[in-house]
Enzyme design. Structure first.
Site, PDB file in Angstrom:
ATOM      1  N   SER A   1     -25.214  -8.206 -26.427  1.00  0.00           N
ATOM      2  CA  SER A   1     -24.645  -7.226 -27.352  1.00  0.00           C
ATOM      3  C   SER A   1     -23.768  -7.916 -28.388  1.00  0.00           C
ATOM      4  CB  SER A   1     -23.812  -6.213 -26.574  1.00  0.00           C
ATOM      5  OG  SER A   1     -22.634  -6.844 -26.094  1.00  0.00           O
ATOM      6  N   GLY A   2     -23.395  -9.157 -28.093  1.00  0.00           N
ATOM      7  CA  GLY A   2     -22.463  -9.850 -28.977  1.00  0.00           C
ATOM      8  C   GLY A   2     -21.026  -9.713 -28.489  1.00  0.00           C
ATOM      9  N   GLY A   3     -20.817  -8.852 -27.480  1.00  0.00           N
ATOM     10  CA  GLY A   3     -19.483  -8.710 -26.893  1.00  0.00           C
ATOM     11  C   GLY A   3     -19.152  -9.920 -26.027  1.00  0.00           C
ATOM     12  N   VAL A   4     -17.892  -9.988 -25.577  1.00  0.00           N
ATOM     13  CA  VAL A   4     -17.430 -11.165 -24.840  1.00  0.00           C
ATOM     14  C   VAL A   4     -18.252 -11.381 -23.557  1.00  0.00           C
ATOM     15  CG1 VAL A   4     -15.445 -12.250 -23.716  1.00  0.00           C
ATOM     16  CG2 VAL A   4     -15.087 -10.738 -25.667  1.00  0.00           C
ATOM     17  N   ASP A   5     -18.445 -10.314 -22.785  1.00  0.00           N
ATOM     18  CA  ASP A   5     -19.060 -10.480 -21.469  1.00  0.00           C
ATOM     19  C   ASP A   5     -20.513 -10.939 -21.563  1.00  0.00           C
ATOM     20  OD1 ASP A   5     -16.629  -9.445 -20.904  1.00  0.00           O
ATOM     21  OD2 ASP A   5     -17.353  -7.483 -20.272  1.00  0.00           O
ATOM     22  N   SER A   6     -21.296 -10.287 -22.427  1.00  0.00           N
ATOM     23  CA  SER A   6     -22.699 -10.702 -22.500  1.00  0.00           C
ATOM     24  C   SER A   6     -22.820 -12.072 -23.169  1.00  0.00           C
ATOM     25  CB  SER A   6     -23.570  -9.645 -23.193  1.00  0.00           C
ATOM     26  OG  SER A   6     -23.284  -9.548 -24.555  1.00  0.00           O
ATOM     27  N   SER A   7     -21.913 -12.388 -24.086  1.00  0.00           N
ATOM     28  CA  SER A   7     -21.972 -13.696 -24.749  1.00  0.00           C
ATOM     29  C   SER A   7     -21.706 -14.830 -23.766  1.00  0.00           C
ATOM     30  CB  SER A   7     -20.935 -13.780 -25.869  1.00  0.00           C
ATOM     31  OG  SER A   7     -21.193 -12.790 -26.825  1.00  0.00           O
TER      32      SER A   7
ATOM     33  N   GLY B   1       0.843  -1.194   0.000  1.00  0.00           N
ATOM     34  CA  GLY B   1       0.000   0.000   0.000  1.00  0.00           C
ATOM     35  C   GLY B   1       0.870   1.233   0.000  1.00  0.00           C
TER      36      GLY B   1
ATOM     37  N   HIS C   1       7.896  -7.410  -3.871  1.00  0.00           N
ATOM     38  CA  HIS C   1       6.593  -7.720  -4.466  1.00  0.00           C
ATOM     39  C   HIS C   1       6.676  -8.989  -5.331  1.00  0.00           C
ATOM     40  CE1 HIS C   1       4.281  -4.146  -3.371  1.00  0.00           C
ATOM     41  NE2 HIS C   1       5.453  -3.540  -3.371  1.00  0.00           N
TER      42      HIS C   1
ATOM     43  N   CYS D   1       5.356  -6.215   1.661  1.00  0.00           N
ATOM     44  CA  CYS D   1       5.744  -4.803   1.698  1.00  0.00           C
ATOM     45  C   CYS D   1       5.048  -4.073   2.864  1.00  0.00           C
ATOM     46  CB  CYS D   1       5.434  -4.166   0.350  1.00  0.00           C
ATOM     47  SG  CYS D   1       6.223  -2.582   0.152  1.00  0.00           S
ATOM     48  N   TYR D   2       4.080  -3.223   2.600  1.00  0.00           N
ATOM     49  CA  TYR D   2       3.356  -2.555   3.694  1.00  0.00           C
ATOM     50  C   TYR D   2       2.787  -3.599   4.665  1.00  0.00           C
ATOM     51  CZ  TYR D   2      -0.228   0.225   6.103  1.00  0.00           C
ATOM     52  OH  TYR D   2      -1.005   0.827   7.058  1.00  0.00           O
TER      53      TYR D   2
ATOM     54  N   LYS E   1     -11.199 -10.866 -16.816  1.00  0.00           N
ATOM     55  CA  LYS E   1     -11.487 -11.044 -18.255  1.00  0.00           C
ATOM     56  C   LYS E   1     -10.891 -12.341 -18.822  1.00  0.00           C
ATOM     57  CE  LYS E   1     -13.172  -8.697 -21.880  1.00  0.00           C
ATOM     58  NZ  LYS E   1     -14.373  -7.845 -21.859  1.00  0.00           N
TER      59      LYS E   1
ATOM     60  N   GLU F   1       4.313 -10.469  -6.779  1.00  0.00           N
ATOM     61  CA  GLU F   1       3.276 -10.495  -7.814  1.00  0.00           C
ATOM     62  C   GLU F   1       3.686  -9.804  -9.103  1.00  0.00           C
ATOM     63  OE1 GLU F   1       3.313  -8.757  -5.077  1.00  0.00           O
ATOM     64  OE2 GLU F   1       2.429  -6.776  -5.305  1.00  0.00           O
TER      65      GLU F   1
END
Ligand code: XMP
Length: 513
Positions: free
Chosen positions: A222-228, A54, A168, A81-82, A369, A170
């Protein structure tokens, strides 16, 4: 549900990255606000805790401090770290302000690998970014790793399973960082590595069935990735109880509506309602050439059409599904905000679920995603959908500059289809962030045979990007550019000139608007 590793967020820009790395190790993890009580973590069945980094100093008045009781849960804790400095301070060690911030690469020397550094080299290049440092360890801890700047770069209390690391693990620049995280998960927390796409789908299908019961679910596709992926997942769980609504706003690309109809209607046999509102959209956009106004009209008309079509099919529906992802969920709950905001959705279409008294169903709200894409592939969605390039909500409305007319849209659609075809044939489509054409409302002179004519100009925009915040234009091979330009000027008669956009973002944006 999979076992959970809690990442307590102290405002590090890397918190999301930690969670992603953990999930890459097939262990489920999620972010918790730093004020989450030990009691709540216990209730969630957390099997390990990570205190994130942080920007604060533990000496700051406003320093975020977690519930002390989380050190008494009997659950392993890793401070990064923090998080390490917090452990130092809260468990009875001493932390001092460093004169200089240690920032960037350093060499970590491991004295005793223990469980955290098992099977790792004794020397590792690691990434540091901290101001304070531990100068005296809390009782029960020993130092197992040092850097030039700190004799307590890695400390452990094996009995209580507490670990603190100054670097870190990550970030990409830390050598074998993911292995350190995996060692913590597997060797220390004894996590089962059961967070896989297959298991997630099974779990999610069960959850959807449980919450939906016998009611119907509506989804705007919508045809986008998320709604599909949302559609495919709910369809797997509920079959015909799902009804999808696809609004044709007249601003779609060539063949887009047909491919949605064929994939969801024919292939998946989803109850798909296509609403053709193209005339309405175009009528409302008539004579409008200012971009903000166009966006407003398109947005407003969409909500209106969508709401009306839902009303006509709502019988027995109780849920409106939305393709909200985990980053959307996190973004709606800022570190200093009310932690309860974390569970608020910000994807509601203009408050529509509330107005229509529909409950919101968000089966992807725990996923990043890349996980959504993996779920989509596993559910049988084609590569074209799973790896589709981003496409703005207002569609070609932001790609026809000036007034939007049917003719101009038609010209753009044809040119764009040629670009898309050439990008796919050459395999470049899959390597870039976005590739599209823009219609410019200027006529330039051209010559066909002996005759001069004035025709439209099309701009080609092909960019690379990681997150759309910055972007650069792609140096496509000349012969590909030549083919694209030749084909557009030959096959789309209303176009006499093709230009290439060679601007980066910033200062330009990706879309022209
Ligand atoms: P800009 O043009 O701001 O675009 O560099 C960044 C990314 O956002 C997409 N974009 C939109 N997406 N609704 C969307 O869903 C919109 O109104 C919108 N405007 C831009 C753009 O395609 C790019 O990927």
């Amino acid at each position: 549900m999979a076992q959970t590793i809690a990442v307590l967020d102290f405002g590090s820009q890397y918190t999301q990255v930690i969670v992603r790395r953990i999930r890459e190790c097939e262990v489920y993890s999620k972010i918790y606000h730093y004020t989450t009580t030990a009691e709540e973590l216990k209730k969630d069945g957390v099997i390990g805790i990570i205190l994130s980094g942080g920007p604060s100093s533990v000496f700051a008045k406003s320093a975020p401090i977690p519930d002390r009781a989380l050190f008494e849960l009997g659950v392993p804790v890793l401070g990064i770290c923090y998080g390490l400095q917090l452990m130092g301070k809260m468990l009875g060690g001493t932390v001092a302000k460093s004169k200089a911030r240690e920032f960037g690469k350093g060499t970590l020397a491991i004295k005793k690998p223990g469980r955290l550094f098992a099977k790792l080299p004794r020397k590792l290049q690691v990434w540091n970014s901290h101001g304070d440092k531990v100068t005296e360890m809390p009782p029960g801890f020993i130092s197992i790793g040092t850097t030039d700047n700190s004799p307590f770069a890695v400390i452990e209390d094996r009995k209580r399973n507490f670990y603190g690391i100054q670097f870190h693990p990550e970030v990409f620049h830390t050598e074998r960082g993911v292995d350190v995280i995996r060692n913590y998960l597997v060797n220390v927390c004894q996590a089962a590595q059961d967070w896989t796409t297959k298991d997630y789908i099974k779990y999610s299908v069960k959850q959807i069935r449980k919450s939906v019961g016998k009611s119907r679910v509506l989804l705007g596709l919508s045809g986008g990735v998320d709604s599909s992926v949302t559609a495919a997942l709910i369809h797997k769980a509920m079959g015909k109880q799902l009804t999808c609504v696809f609004v044709d706003n007249g601003l779609l690309r060539k063949g887009e509506r047909e491919s949605v109809e064929s994939l969801y209607g024919k292939h998946f046999r989803i109850d798909l309602r296509v609403v053709d509102a193209s005339r309405l959209f175009l009528r409302r956009l008539k004579g409008v050439d200012e971009s903000e106004q166009k966006r407003k009209i398109i947005g407003r008309t969409f909500v209106e059409v969508f709401e009306k079509s839902l009303k006509s099919i709502i019988g027995g529906a109780e849920f409106l599904a939305q393709g909200t992802l985990y980053p959307d969920v996190i973004e709606s709950g800022a570190i200093d905000g009310n932690p309860a905001a974390l569970i608020k959705s910000h994807h509601n279409v203009g408050g529509l679920p509330d107005r229509m008294k529909l409950k919101v169903l968000e089966p992807l709200r725990e996923l990043f995603k890349d996980e959504v894409r993996a779920v989509g592939s596993a559910l049988g969605l084609p590569r074209e959908v799973v790896w589709r390039q981003p496409f703005p909500g207002p569609g070609l409305g932001v790609r026809v500059l000036g007034e939007i007319t049917k003719d101009r849209l038609e010209v753009l659609r044809e040119a764009d289809a040629i670009l898309m075809e050439e990008m796919k044939n050459s395999d470049w489509y899959w390597k870039v962030w976005q590739s599209f054409c823009v219609f410019l409302p200027v006529k330039s002179v051209g010559v066909i045979g002996d005759e001069r004519n004035y025709s439209w100009v099309i701009a080609v925009r092909v960019v690379e990007s990681i997150d759309a915040m910055t972007a650069d234009w792609i140096r496509l091979p000349y012969d590909l550019l030549q083919r694209i330009s030749n084909r557009i000027t030959n096959e789309v008669t209303a176009v006499s000139r093709v230009v290439l956009d060679i601007s980066s973002k910033p200062p330009a944006t990706i879309e022209w608007e």
